[in-house]
Scaffold this active site. Structure first.
Site, mmCIF file in Angstrom:
data_model
loop_
_atom_site.group_PDB
_atom_site.id
_atom_site.type_symbol
_atom_site.label_atom_id
_atom_site.label_comp_id
_atom_site.label_asym_id
_atom_site.label_seq_id
_atom_site.Cartn_x
_atom_site.Cartn_y
_atom_site.Cartn_z
ATOM 1 N N ARG A 120 -4.368 0.216 -7.373
ATOM 2 C CA ARG A 120 -3.230 0.879 -6.709
ATOM 3 C C ARG A 120 -2.586 1.924 -7.611
ATOM 4 O O ARG A 120 -1.980 2.879 -7.137
ATOM 5 C CB ARG A 120 -2.158 -0.151 -6.331
ATOM 6 C CG ARG A 120 -2.584 -1.147 -5.280
ATOM 7 C CD ARG A 120 -1.363 -1.899 -4.766
ATOM 8 N NE ARG A 120 -1.701 -3.124 -4.061
ATOM 9 C CZ ARG A 120 -2.021 -3.197 -2.779
ATOM 10 N NH1 ARG A 120 -2.086 -2.092 -2.059
ATOM 11 N NH2 ARG A 120 -2.287 -4.348 -2.214
ATOM 12 N N ASP B 85 -6.097 3.391 9.643
ATOM 13 C CA ASP B 85 -7.522 3.090 9.789
ATOM 14 C C ASP B 85 -7.776 2.788 11.264
ATOM 15 O O ASP B 85 -7.942 3.715 12.058
ATOM 16 C CB ASP B 85 -7.876 1.934 8.844
ATOM 17 C CG ASP B 85 -9.357 1.596 8.851
ATOM 18 O OD1 ASP B 85 -10.141 2.366 9.430
ATOM 19 O OD2 ASP B 85 -9.739 0.556 8.295
ATOM 20 N N VAL C 37 -11.391 3.912 0.476
ATOM 21 C CA VAL C 37 -10.807 4.620 -0.665
ATOM 22 C C VAL C 37 -9.782 3.747 -1.394
ATOM 23 O O VAL C 37 -9.237 2.803 -0.815
ATOM 24 C CB VAL C 37 -10.136 5.944 -0.222
ATOM 25 C CG1 VAL C 37 -11.170 6.925 0.305
ATOM 26 C CG2 VAL C 37 -9.058 5.686 0.826
ATOM 27 N N GLY D 163 0.779 -1.234 0.000
ATOM 28 C CA GLY D 163 0.000 0.000 0.000
ATOM 29 C C GLY D 163 0.810 1.284 0.000
ATOM 30 O O GLY D 163 0.400 2.283 -0.581
#
Ligand code: IMP
Ligand code: MG
Length: 178
Positions: free
Chosen positions: A164, A102, A152, A43
């Site tokens: 990505r 998160d 998102v 990520g």
């Protein structure tokens, strides 16, 4: 790909401008010397590539796989380290990069492991932080953007491994998740 996106949340130009500021903050805050940067895969790849080229100092860059999400849109809660190799951080100042904060479980678990491995100090930077209640200990030292509590994709963030490479951060259409 654009057809799968409900709305663009943060434009590419806005992101790179913010990265200039984050890089300056990082450069100002860390003591002189070589810094070890740990990129959480996959990520943080895009964020890290764009941020780190703006930091004007000698860096050693390591990558680390962590798994916490397992493909859905809800956090599984458990953080695993599937790599056999763990970066050598004993006695080092570490900057840890992730795409998004998160629940905070991922950064918390990795930070704890880095401290156990002997890092002198661990600071954390994320491109995005979701606006939701979290305890103090799972915050990030550098946050690109605060966003609402919604799922998102783009700029490194995925849905089931996809999206990505979107150059911006956006919200997926519900039809793209079925
Ligand atoms: P945390 O451990 O709950 O803070 O979750 C962090 C990880 O969950 C991130 O590194 C992402 O891989 C993933 N994640 C959390 N929210 C999103 C999202 O909105 N889109 C894509 N991935 C997300
Ligand atoms: Mg992820």
């Amino acid at each position: 790909m654009r057809n799968d996106i409900e709305r663009v949340l943060i434009d590419e130009e806005v992101i790179v401008k913010r990265l200039d500021g984050m890089a300056m903050d990082i450069e100002r805050d860390f003591p002189a010397g070589t810094l070890v940067v740990i990129i959480l895969l996959k990520g943080a790849l895009v964020f890290a590539a764009d941020l780190l080229r703006r930091v004007p100092r000698v860096l050693e860059i390591e990558c680390l796989n962590v798994t916490s999400y397992h493909g859905g849109v809800e956090s599984s809660g458990k953080v695993d380290f599937p790599d056999r190799h763990f970066p050598e951080v004993r006695g080092r100042h570490v900057l840890l990069l992730d795409d998004i904060l998160d629940t905070g479980r991922t950064l918390h678990a990795v930070k704890r492991r880095l401290t156990e491995e002997g890092a002198v100090a661990v600071h954390t930077a994320v491109l995005l932080a979701k606006d939701k209640p979290r305890s103090e200990e799972v915050g990030a030292d550098y946050v690109g953007f605060e966003i609402g509590d919604e799922f998102v994709v783009g700029y490194g963030l995925d849905y089931q491994g996809k999206y990505r490479n979107l150059p911006y951060v956006g919200v997926l259409k519900l039809t793209a998740t079925v």
